[in-house]
Design a protein around this motif. Structure first.
Motif, PDB file in Angstrom:
ATOM      1  N   ASN A 283      -2.851 -11.414 -12.217  1.00 50.36           N
ATOM      2  CA  ASN A 283      -4.064 -12.427 -11.779  1.00 50.36           C
ATOM      3  C   ASN A 283      -5.027 -11.830 -11.031  1.00 50.36           C
ATOM      4  N   ARG A 284      -6.265 -12.431 -10.725  1.00 52.86           N
ATOM      5  CA  ARG A 284      -7.124 -11.747  -9.829  1.00 52.86           C
ATOM      6  C   ARG A 284      -6.817 -11.513  -8.323  1.00 52.86           C
ATOM      7  N   ALA A 285      -5.974 -12.371  -8.065  1.00 52.04           N
ATOM      8  CA  ALA A 285      -5.513 -12.420  -6.270  1.00 52.04           C
ATOM      9  C   ALA A 285      -4.816 -10.984  -6.461  1.00 52.04           C
ATOM     10  N   LEU A 286      -3.840 -10.592  -7.383  1.00 53.06           N
ATOM     11  CA  LEU A 286      -3.216  -9.450  -7.103  1.00 53.06           C
ATOM     12  C   LEU A 286      -3.854  -8.177  -7.663  1.00 53.06           C
ATOM     13  N   ALA A 287      -4.774  -8.532  -8.566  1.00 56.35           N
ATOM     14  CA  ALA A 287      -5.814  -7.462  -8.915  1.00 56.35           C
ATOM     15  C   ALA A 287      -6.439  -6.721  -7.614  1.00 56.35           C
ATOM     16  N   VAL A 288      -6.996  -7.512  -6.929  1.00 50.25           N
ATOM     17  CA  VAL A 288      -7.769  -7.494  -5.730  1.00 50.25           C
ATOM     18  C   VAL A 288      -7.025  -6.652  -4.778  1.00 50.25           C
ATOM     19  N   LYS A 289      -5.844  -6.951  -4.499  1.00 47.01           N
ATOM     20  CA  LYS A 289      -4.734  -6.412  -3.870  1.00 47.01           C
ATOM     21  C   LYS A 289      -4.771  -4.705  -4.045  1.00 47.01           C
ATOM     22  N   VAL A 290      -4.360  -4.694  -5.272  1.00 49.09           N
ATOM     23  CA  VAL A 290      -4.025  -3.290  -5.867  1.00 49.09           C
ATOM     24  C   VAL A 290      -5.476  -2.207  -5.669  1.00 49.09           C
ATOM     25  N   VAL A 291      -6.679  -2.711  -5.990  1.00 47.33           N
ATOM     26  CA  VAL A 291      -7.782  -1.937  -5.945  1.00 47.33           C
ATOM     27  C   VAL A 291      -8.305  -1.809  -4.369  1.00 47.33           C
ATOM     28  N   ALA A 292      -7.758  -2.582  -3.507  1.00 44.46           N
ATOM     29  CA  ALA A 292      -8.225  -2.585  -2.283  1.00 44.46           C
ATOM     30  C   ALA A 292      -7.197  -1.421  -1.523  1.00 44.46           C
ATOM     31  N   ASP A 293      -6.091  -1.319  -1.876  1.00 41.60           N
ATOM     32  CA  ASP A 293      -5.291  -0.322  -1.348  1.00 41.60           C
ATOM     33  C   ASP A 293      -5.577   1.080  -1.222  1.00 41.60           C
ATOM     34  N   THR A 294      -5.574   1.662  -0.160  1.00 41.39           N
ATOM     35  CA  THR A 294      -5.868   3.032  -0.001  1.00 41.39           C
ATOM     36  C   THR A 294      -4.825   3.908   0.517  1.00 41.39           C
ATOM     37  N   LYS A 295      -4.136   3.170   1.475  1.00 40.61           N
ATOM     38  CA  LYS A 295      -3.086   3.706   2.315  1.00 40.61           C
ATOM     39  C   LYS A 295      -1.807   4.309   1.203  1.00 40.61           C
ATOM     40  N   TYR A 296      -1.420   3.504   0.597  1.00 38.08           N
ATOM     41  CA  TYR A 296      -0.054   3.683  -0.232  1.00 38.08           C
ATOM     42  C   TYR A 296      -0.492   4.555  -1.566  1.00 38.08           C
ATOM     43  N   PHE A 297      -1.730   4.026  -2.094  1.00 34.76           N
ATOM     44  CA  PHE A 297      -2.030   4.999  -3.238  1.00 34.76           C
ATOM     45  C   PHE A 297      -2.168   6.415  -2.897  1.00 34.76           C
ATOM     46  N   MET A 315       2.656   0.751  -8.627  1.00 37.58           N
ATOM     47  CA  MET A 315       2.144  -0.493  -8.804  1.00 37.58           C
ATOM     48  C   MET A 315       3.742  -1.219  -8.517  1.00 37.58           C
ATOM     49  N   PRO A 316       4.724  -0.837  -9.476  1.00 33.42           N
ATOM     50  CA  PRO A 316       5.987  -1.866  -8.892  1.00 33.42           C
ATOM     51  C   PRO A 316       6.333  -1.778  -7.421  1.00 33.42           C
ATOM     52  N   THR A 317       6.396  -0.460  -6.806  1.00 34.77           N
ATOM     53  CA  THR A 317       6.636  -0.211  -5.307  1.00 34.77           C
ATOM     54  C   THR A 317       5.647  -0.816  -4.526  1.00 34.77           C
ATOM     55  N   PHE A 318       4.530  -1.104  -4.713  1.00 35.87           N
ATOM     56  CA  PHE A 318       3.413  -1.711  -3.850  1.00 35.87           C
ATOM     57  C   PHE A 318       3.735  -3.179  -3.830  1.00 35.87           C
ATOM     58  N   VAL A 319       3.655  -3.393  -5.036  1.00 31.32           N
ATOM     59  CA  VAL A 319       3.897  -4.944  -5.428  1.00 31.32           C
ATOM     60  C   VAL A 319       5.177  -5.489  -4.753  1.00 31.32           C
ATOM     61  N   HIS A 320       6.181  -4.729  -4.947  1.00 31.92           N
ATOM     62  CA  HIS A 320       7.558  -5.182  -4.436  1.00 31.92           C
ATOM     63  C   HIS A 320       7.329  -5.491  -2.872  1.00 31.92           C
ATOM     64  N   MET A 321       6.858  -4.212  -2.277  1.00 26.97           N
ATOM     65  CA  MET A 321       6.715  -4.434  -0.638  1.00 26.97           C
ATOM     66  C   MET A 321       6.087  -5.506  -0.218  1.00 26.97           C
ATOM     67  N   PHE A 322       4.748  -5.965  -0.833  1.00 25.36           N
ATOM     68  CA  PHE A 322       3.847  -6.704  -0.082  1.00 25.36           C
ATOM     69  C   PHE A 322       3.382  -8.101  -0.863  1.00 25.36           C
ATOM     70  N   HIS A 323       3.675  -8.047  -2.299  1.00 20.50           N
ATOM     71  CA  HIS A 323       3.301  -9.186  -3.002  1.00 20.50           C
ATOM     72  C   HIS A 323       4.159  -9.633  -3.877  1.00 20.50           C
ATOM     73  N   GLU A 324       5.293  -9.787  -3.525  1.00 18.58           N
ATOM     74  CA  GLU A 324       6.453  -9.849  -4.679  1.00 18.58           C
ATOM     75  C   GLU A 324       6.294 -11.341  -5.049  1.00 18.58           C
ATOM     76  N   PRO A 325       6.003 -12.368  -3.858  1.00 17.56           N
ATOM     77  CA  PRO A 325       6.053 -13.658  -4.496  1.00 17.56           C
ATOM     78  C   PRO A 325       4.843 -13.967  -5.684  1.00 17.56           C
ATOM     79  N   LEU A 326       3.894 -12.990  -5.853  1.00 24.36           N
ATOM     80  CA  LEU A 326       2.856 -13.141  -6.767  1.00 24.36           C
ATOM     81  C   LEU A 326       3.237 -12.681  -8.193  1.00 24.36           C
TER      82      LEU A 326
END
Length: 402
Positions: A283-297, A315-326
């Motif tokens: 969804n849009r909320a998670l897509a914004v988080k992914v493109v905004a990330d610079t540190k972990y990428f 993406m699996p690692t980044f989402v698991h660490m910070f946005h798993e509820p989404l």
């Protein structure tokens, strides 16, 4: 004699002073006259209308913020992409801001991802917003199943979907101007399988799609993907979902945990490491988080090299660490890994039967959906060879319902 000479010199000095005074007044008058004339000329030439009514023309106030249909930005940008100016529209209008009509642009990846990460503080949209699904095609060359996708989109509300294509530079889709794929190729860069450039392309697709504020769901597809349900079913399933669909699981083997690089500590620890299919839907909320990330990428870009395959882990690692509820923790794209190895099973023309397609749609299993259960688990499937196109077109209306 001396007295006479004093009178003569006195008369001469008085006359000389008078002449000098006259000359000074004359020069000052000329200067004032020139300045006044220049001011008058500037006044009349700066007015919207000239004095002669037969030659009068009005300066169009909109010309300050609009462009002619033939105008283009000269030269190339830093990525070598040709930029295009606004075409017969207000460049600062809400319409052009929320709904870019042309996917061509001259932004760098850094500029694109920054702009794509912008989120309005006001939750109320100042326009009627129809949630759209952004179909993101990551391809190496042409789209062999383009006729099948054209049938999938045919007759559907164009305000409910958008299409974006990332192909290797130099590839140009040969489609009619009536096609939904017409002029939908975004500024792209070369991609190598198993390299971080795959993740960069995914983020580039997301960044471009986020520029359209009506895009609410984002699904990543390859040139070998097909839809196994019709558009209304896909739209309802995704738009009504409370979660994103990103494959994410622990793999203790050398193909999972064995790819972890200890130099990622302490930012990414071994227990944070996850694996999953790159073919996501979010969804849009998670897509914004992914493109905004610079540190972990950047950590993945630096340390996930060689046989690490960042497209399966970032993406699996980044989402698991910070946005798993989404996240629902699963994918909606079917892939057959039963044969093992680095590549899934490929389906050819001989594999395409009515029973096979029905098994993709519903094989008797259920999966989680909005904290409930659903018999629809996959909306798309891969990996299909180009020879499968003809039998798929023959069975699409009967089995796939489009």
């Amino acid at each position: 004699m001396l007295r006479i000479m004093r009178f003569v010199f006195k008369d001469l000095s008085i006359g000389l002073i008078r002449v000098l005074c006259f000359l000074m007044v004359f020069v000052i008058g000329i200067v004032i006259g020139l300045l006044s004339s220049s001011h008058v000329d500037r006044y009349f030439t700066s007015q919207p209308y000239v004095l002669n009514p037969n030659q009068a023309f009005a300066i169009n106030p909109n010309s300050l913020c609009t462009s002619s249909i033939n105008e283009t930005v000269s030269g190339n940008d830093r990525n070598g992409n040709v930029g295009v100016s606004c075409v017969k529209e207000d460049c600062l209008s809400m319409e052009s801001f929320r709904f870019p009509k042309n996917v061509s642009h001259g932004m760098t990846d850094e500029e694109l991802l920054w702009r794509g990460s912008l989120v309005p503080e006001n939750a109320h949209y100042p326009f009627d917003r129809m949630p759209k699904i952004a179909f993101l095609f990551l391809t190496r060359g042409d789209l062999p199943f383009l006729p099948l996708w054209e049938r999938f989109f045919k007759g559907q509300d164009a305000m409910k979907y958008s299409v974006y294509v990332h192909s290797n530079p130099g590839v140009k889709l040969d489609v009619l101007n009536s096609s939904v794929f017409y002029k939908r190729q975004i500024p792209s860069q070369a991609v190598e399988w198993g390299k971080v450039t795959l993740v960069e392309a995914e983020r580039r697709l997301l960044g471009n799609a986020l520029l359209d504020f009506s895009n609410e769901r984002f699904v990543l597809l390859s040139e070998s993907c097909i839809p196994i349900y019709n558009f209304p079913t896909v739209y309802k399933y995704l738009v009504e979902s409370k979660y994103s669909f990103l494959d994410c699981y622990e793999d203790p083997s050398r193909y999972g945990q064995g790819r972890y690089n200890r130099y990622m500590k302490p930012d990414i620890r071994p227990r944070d490491w996850r694996k999953g299919s790159q073919w996501f839907e979010m969804n849009r909320a998670l897509a914004v988080k992914v493109v905004a990330d610079t540190k972990y990428f950047n950590l993945f870009k630096r340390y996930c090299t060689d046989d690490c395959y960042p497209d399966e882990h970032y993406m699996p690692t980044f989402v698991h660490m910070f946005h798993e509820p989404l996240n629902a923790g699963r994918t909606v794209t079917y892939v057959d890994w039963s044969v093992g190895g680095p590549h899934p099973v490929s389906f050819e023309a001989k594999n395409i039967t009515e029973s096979f397609l029905k098994s993709l749609r519903n094989n008797g299993t259920t999966c989680s959906y909005n904290k409930g259960k659903s018999h629809i688990c996959y909306l798309f499937a891969r990996k299909f060879e180009s020879s499968a196109l003809e039998p798929l077109l023959e069975l699409a209306s009967k089995v796939l319902e489009y």
